[in-house]
Motif scaffolding. Structure first.
Motif, PDB file in Angstrom:
ATOM      1  N   THR A 353       0.844  -1.191   0.000  1.00 14.63           N
ATOM      2  CA  THR A 353       0.000   0.000   0.000  1.00 14.63           C
ATOM      3  C   THR A 353       0.882   1.245   0.000  1.00 14.63           C
ATOM      4  O   THR A 353       1.960   1.252   0.594  1.00 14.63           O
ATOM      5  N   GLY A 354       0.419   2.295  -0.673  1.00 12.04           N
ATOM      6  CA  GLY A 354       1.165   3.541  -0.673  1.00 12.04           C
ATOM      7  C   GLY A 354       2.487   3.474  -1.403  1.00 12.04           C
ATOM      8  O   GLY A 354       3.370   4.311  -1.198  1.00 12.04           O
ATOM      9  N   ALA A 355       2.662   2.485  -2.267  1.00  9.43           N
ATOM     10  CA  ALA A 355       3.890   2.334  -3.056  1.00  9.43           C
ATOM     11  C   ALA A 355       3.514   1.708  -4.394  1.00  9.43           C
ATOM     12  O   ALA A 355       2.420   1.153  -4.561  1.00  9.43           O
ATOM     13  N   ARG A 356       4.418   1.804  -5.334  1.00  8.84           N
ATOM     14  CA  ARG A 356       4.206   1.223  -6.656  1.00  8.84           C
ATOM     15  C   ARG A 356       5.054  -0.030  -6.816  1.00  8.84           C
ATOM     16  O   ARG A 356       6.179  -0.076  -6.337  1.00  8.84           O
ATOM     17  N   VAL A 357       4.492  -1.003  -7.503  1.00  6.83           N
ATOM     18  CA  VAL A 357       5.238  -2.213  -7.848  1.00  6.83           C
ATOM     19  C   VAL A 357       5.371  -2.256  -9.365  1.00  6.83           C
ATOM     20  O   VAL A 357       4.362  -2.258 -10.087  1.00  6.83           O
ATOM     21  N   TYR A 358       6.598  -2.252  -9.843  1.00  9.85           N
ATOM     22  CA  TYR A 358       6.867  -2.360 -11.272  1.00  9.85           C
ATOM     23  C   TYR A 358       7.450  -3.741 -11.553  1.00  9.85           C
ATOM     24  O   TYR A 358       8.443  -4.147 -10.946  1.00  9.85           O
ATOM     25  N   HIS A 359       6.852  -4.456 -12.490  1.00  9.81           N
ATOM     26  CA  HIS A 359       7.281  -5.811 -12.818  1.00  9.81           C
ATOM     27  C   HIS A 359       8.334  -5.783 -13.923  1.00  9.81           C
ATOM     28  O   HIS A 359       8.164  -5.112 -14.940  1.00  9.81           O
ATOM     29  N   ALA A 360       9.402  -6.540 -13.725  1.00 11.73           N
ATOM     30  CA  ALA A 360      10.465  -6.638 -14.724  1.00 11.73           C
ATOM     31  C   ALA A 360      10.524  -8.045 -15.306  1.00 11.73           C
ATOM     32  O   ALA A 360      10.368  -8.238 -16.512  1.00 11.73           O
ATOM     33  N   GLY A 361      10.746  -9.047 -14.438  1.00 16.16           N
ATOM     34  CA  GLY A 361      10.816 -10.431 -14.890  1.00 16.16           C
ATOM     35  C   GLY A 361       9.790 -11.278 -14.166  1.00 16.16           C
ATOM     36  O   GLY A 361      10.141 -12.077 -13.289  1.00 16.16           O
ATOM     37  N   THR A 362       8.525 -11.100 -14.509  1.00 15.11           N
ATOM     38  CA  THR A 362       7.456 -11.900 -13.905  1.00 15.11           C
ATOM     39  C   THR A 362       6.546 -12.466 -14.993  1.00 15.11           C
ATOM     40  O   THR A 362       6.521 -11.973 -16.114  1.00 15.11           O
ATOM     41  N   LYS A 363       5.803 -13.484 -14.607  1.00 14.40           N
ATOM     42  CA  LYS A 363       4.835 -14.088 -15.519  1.00 14.40           C
ATOM     43  C   LYS A 363       3.769 -14.786 -14.685  1.00 14.40           C
ATOM     44  O   LYS A 363       4.068 -15.332 -13.619  1.00 14.40           O
ATOM     45  N   LYS A 364       2.530 -14.745 -15.139  1.00 14.43           N
ATOM     46  CA  LYS A 364       1.467 -15.434 -14.424  1.00 14.43           C
ATOM     47  C   LYS A 364       1.537 -16.936 -14.713  1.00 14.43           C
ATOM     48  O   LYS A 364       1.701 -17.353 -15.857  1.00 14.43           O
ATOM     49  N   ASN A 365       1.423 -17.741 -13.641  1.00 12.97           N
ATOM     50  CA  ASN A 365       1.413 -19.189 -13.824  1.00 12.97           C
ATOM     51  C   ASN A 365      -0.008 -19.670 -14.135  1.00 12.97           C
ATOM     52  O   ASN A 365      -0.934 -18.870 -14.282  1.00 12.97           O
ATOM     53  N   GLU A 366      -0.179 -20.977 -14.226  1.00 10.99           N
ATOM     54  CA  GLU A 366      -1.485 -21.529 -14.599  1.00 10.99           C
ATOM     55  C   GLU A 366      -2.568 -21.197 -13.582  1.00 10.99           C
ATOM     56  O   GLU A 366      -3.756 -21.142 -13.912  1.00 10.99           O
ATOM     57  N   ALA A 367      -2.149 -20.938 -12.337  1.00 16.56           N
ATOM     58  CA  ALA A 367      -3.108 -20.596 -11.290  1.00 16.56           C
ATOM     59  C   ALA A 367      -3.418 -19.102 -11.263  1.00 16.56           C
ATOM     60  O   ALA A 367      -4.192 -18.637 -10.416  1.00 16.56           O
ATOM     61  N   GLY A 368      -2.804 -18.350 -12.190  1.00 15.23           N
ATOM     62  CA  GLY A 368      -3.022 -16.909 -12.226  1.00 15.23           C
ATOM     63  C   GLY A 368      -2.186 -16.126 -11.247  1.00 15.23           C
ATOM     64  O   GLY A 368      -2.406 -14.925 -11.049  1.00 15.23           O
ATOM     65  N   GLU A 369      -1.180 -16.769 -10.634  1.00 17.30           N
ATOM     66  CA  GLU A 369      -0.294 -16.097  -9.676  1.00 17.30           C
ATOM     67  C   GLU A 369       0.938 -15.561 -10.412  1.00 17.30           C
ATOM     68  O   GLU A 369       1.435 -16.202 -11.349  1.00 17.30           O
ATOM     69  N   PHE A 370       1.432 -14.415  -9.973  1.00 20.47           N
ATOM     70  CA  PHE A 370       2.676 -13.929 -10.549  1.00 20.47           C
ATOM     71  C   PHE A 370       3.842 -14.740  -9.992  1.00 20.47           C
ATOM     72  O   PHE A 370       3.941 -14.992  -8.788  1.00 20.47           O
ATOM     73  N   ALA A 371       4.737 -15.150 -10.898  1.00 20.00           N
ATOM     74  CA  ALA A 371       5.919 -15.919 -10.525  1.00 20.00           C
ATOM     75  C   ALA A 371       7.136 -15.323 -11.214  1.00 20.00           C
ATOM     76  O   ALA A 371       7.019 -14.538 -12.157  1.00 20.00           O
ATOM     77  N   THR A 372       8.310 -15.698 -10.736  1.00 18.99           N
ATOM     78  CA  THR A 372       9.545 -15.162 -11.305  1.00 18.99           C
ATOM     79  C   THR A 372       9.722 -15.655 -12.732  1.00 18.99           C
ATOM     80  O   THR A 372       9.413 -16.801 -13.061  1.00 18.99           O
ATOM     81  N   ASN A 373      10.265 -14.752 -13.585  1.00 19.21           N
ATOM     82  CA  ASN A 373      10.489 -15.103 -14.989  1.00 19.21           C
ATOM     83  C   ASN A 373      11.630 -14.257 -15.548  1.00 19.21           C
ATOM     84  O   ASN A 373      11.541 -13.688 -16.615  1.00 19.21           O
ATOM     85  N   GLY A 374      12.718 -14.197 -14.782  1.00 19.75           N
ATOM     86  CA  GLY A 374      13.866 -13.403 -15.213  1.00 19.75           C
ATOM     87  C   GLY A 374      14.782 -13.108 -14.048  1.00 19.75           C
ATOM     88  O   GLY A 374      14.528 -13.528 -12.911  1.00 19.75           O
ATOM     89  N   GLY A 375      15.852 -12.363 -14.340  1.00 17.50           N
ATOM     90  CA  GLY A 375      16.849 -12.062 -13.317  1.00 17.50           C
ATOM     91  C   GLY A 375      16.365 -11.051 -12.297  1.00 17.50           C
ATOM     92  O   GLY A 375      16.197 -11.352 -11.112  1.00 17.50           O
ATOM     93  N   ARG A 376      16.152  -9.807 -12.770  1.00 19.58           N
ATOM     94  CA  ARG A 376      15.554  -8.809 -11.895  1.00 19.58           C
ATOM     95  C   ARG A 376      14.043  -8.954 -11.998  1.00 19.58           C
ATOM     96  O   ARG A 376      13.470  -8.783 -13.078  1.00 19.58           O
ATOM     97  N   VAL A 377      13.401  -9.293 -10.904  1.00 13.47           N
ATOM     98  CA  VAL A 377      12.012  -9.729 -10.937  1.00 13.47           C
ATOM     99  C   VAL A 377      11.042  -8.557 -10.874  1.00 13.47           C
ATOM    100  O   VAL A 377      10.142  -8.432 -11.706  1.00 13.47           O
ATOM    101  N   LEU A 378      11.215  -7.687  -9.882  1.00 11.44           N
ATOM    102  CA  LEU A 378      10.294  -6.570  -9.712  1.00 11.44           C
ATOM    103  C   LEU A 378      10.948  -5.491  -8.866  1.00 11.44           C
ATOM    104  O   LEU A 378      12.020  -5.692  -8.282  1.00 11.44           O
ATOM    105  N   ALA A 379      10.293  -4.341  -8.825  1.00 11.15           N
ATOM    106  CA  ALA A 379      10.773  -3.230  -8.014  1.00 11.15           C
ATOM    107  C   ALA A 379       9.609  -2.642  -7.232  1.00 11.15           C
ATOM    108  O   ALA A 379       8.496  -2.525  -7.744  1.00 11.15           O
ATOM    109  N   VAL A 380       9.880  -2.276  -5.990  1.00 11.90           N
ATOM    110  CA  VAL A 380       8.921  -1.560  -5.157  1.00 11.90           C
ATOM    111  C   VAL A 380       9.441  -0.147  -4.969  1.00 11.90           C
ATOM    112  O   VAL A 380      10.612   0.042  -4.619  1.00 11.90           O
TER     113      VAL A 380
END
Length: 418
Positions: A353-380
């Motif tokens: 809350t009160g912050a931004r999440v920027y995705h770099a190396g993520t991908k949704k899995n079959e369950a619709g959850e975000f999972a890692t998909n690269g070296g740098r994954v995300l930034a807050v």
């Protein structure tokens, strides 16, 4: 309504797309190649490669193209060159000017030709000449003369480190074919200056500082960036004036003198040496992760700002800058930077809350959850009235997000400050 295409797929493009969406003018955003997270904000494009992308742009589908990733600026005929041929404005330089980033040798020659303060250098094309150029001068800086996704530069403390990098450049050809720039080692804090350039005009944006090393205390291997801090007061007025006069102004004038049309963001990486600011390198786009730290400080009509610039007019009245500080914290996957592990489920995203999440190396899995998909994954990313406030706000939210094997630093925004 403006229709904008942002070319790229990482955290930087996620931040640029969000800035377009949040513009005061109504904007419809498309992305290529994009990502699952990006497509929560932008529409996908029905293309599979660069050639079909150019054909799609030429089909009247967008009013503006924004170059995020640097590689497409010099791929084939060049993204901006193709857009010019099609009559579509592009925020990003043409292939000829993009050599400032694509070739370290081209950039150093440009700096010297236009009297821009920088370190001494020698360019070599084989391992024997590289060893001779280095001699016993350690530490030394070695730069692959080409695009290497932020990983083609090595600061070598000794001959063991130098030989390892020389092997990557000349033997295994990790970065492909290319020459090597052996550069003078400079000391001092680093700072990133971002400038909007439109032909002979420019505007300096909020300064930033990124953290390249993987571990706390600037230890461990070089990465694409483990975090960044940005703020208008990061630099004192005197230092910024020196940078503007000796580097920014001379660069813009040099581009004009050399007949290189430039419309887009231009990154200046400086070392604040005891002898004064010296330019290390150019990037022909926004930095990553600095973009994620800087963009939340920008308000106004960002879409119209880049649209106007791409058409040849720099309208500084369209955007404003917050006086706050902004801190960007990067979480990397297991094995990074040598490799990356994919498929680890990311926990806690809904708790931020009160912050931004920027995705770099993520991908949704079959369950619709975000999972890692690269070296740098995300930034807050979070902001505060002071640097300390921004650091505290960012880490409070960052600590809510986790995944197996997560690698992160705990000193972003505090290290390298007196």
């Amino acid at each position: 309504m403006s229709k904008v295409l942002v070319v790229g797929k990482g955290g930087r493009e996620h931040a640029l797309i969000r800035a377009c969406v949040e513009s005061t003018s109504e904007t419809e955003v498309f992305a290529w190649p994009g990502s699952d997270a990006i497509f929560d904000l932008a529409k996908p494009t029905p293309v599979t490669d660069f050639d079909s992308l150019v054909e799609w742009i030429g089909g009247g589908n967008v009013d503006l193209v924004v170059a995020g990733e640097e590689a497409w600026l010099v791929y084939g005929e060049g993204l901006a060159n193709a857009c010019e041929r099609l009559g579509v404005p592009c925020w990003g330089p043409k292939k000829e000017a993009a050599q400032l980033e694509a070739s370290k040798e081209f950039a150093k020659e440009f700096m010297v030709r236009h009297n821009i303060p920088t370190g001494g250098y020698v360019t070599v094309d084989n391992i024997a000449d590289a060893r001779a150029a280095i001699g016993d001068s350690y530490p030394c800086v070695l730069k692959f003369d080409g695009l290497a996704a932020g990983k083609g530069v090595a600061v070598c403390p000794d001959s063991v480190a130098a030989e390892e990098f020389l092997d990557e450049v000349f033997t295994t050809r990790r970065f492909g074919e290319g020459r090597l720039v052996v550069e003078e080692f400079l000391t001092g804090p680093e700072v990133s200056i971002f400038v909007s350039v439109v032909d002979g005009e420019y505007q300096i944006l909020t300064p930033a500082r990124d953290y390249k090393r993987l571990a706390d205390g600037d230890l461990g291997p070089n990465t694409g960036g483990m975090g960044a801090v940005a703020g208008r007061s990061l630099l004192d007025a005197e230092t910024l004036a020196i940078i503007e006069e000796t580097a920014v102004k001379r660069t813009v004038e040099g581009l004009q003198k050399d007949g290189l049309q430039y419309r887009g963001f231009l990154y200046f990486g400086f070392m604040l040496t005891p002898e004064g600011p010296k330019l290390l390198e150019y990037n022909c786009r926004f930095g990553d992760p600095e973009c994620q730290a800087v963009m939340p400080l920008v308000s106004g009509d960002f879409t119209s700002y880049v649209m106007s610039g791409a058409k040849g007019k720099l309208d500084t009245s369209l955007i404003d800058f917050s006086s706050d500080w902004s801190v960007c914290l990067v979480a990397a996957s297991a094995g990074y930077p040598a490799s990356s592990r994919n498929g680890d489920v990311i926990r806690g995203l809904d708790e931020v809350t009160g912050a931004r999440v920027y995705h770099a190396g993520t991908k949704k899995n079959e369950a619709g959850e975000f999972a890692t998909n690269g070296g740098r994954v995300l930034a807050v990313v979070a902001q505060g009235a002071t640097r300390q406030d921004a650091v505290a706000a960012a880490y409070e939210q960052f600590n809510k997000v986790d995944f197996d094997g997560s690698q992160r630093r705990t000193d972003i925004g505090t290290a390298n400050f007196d």
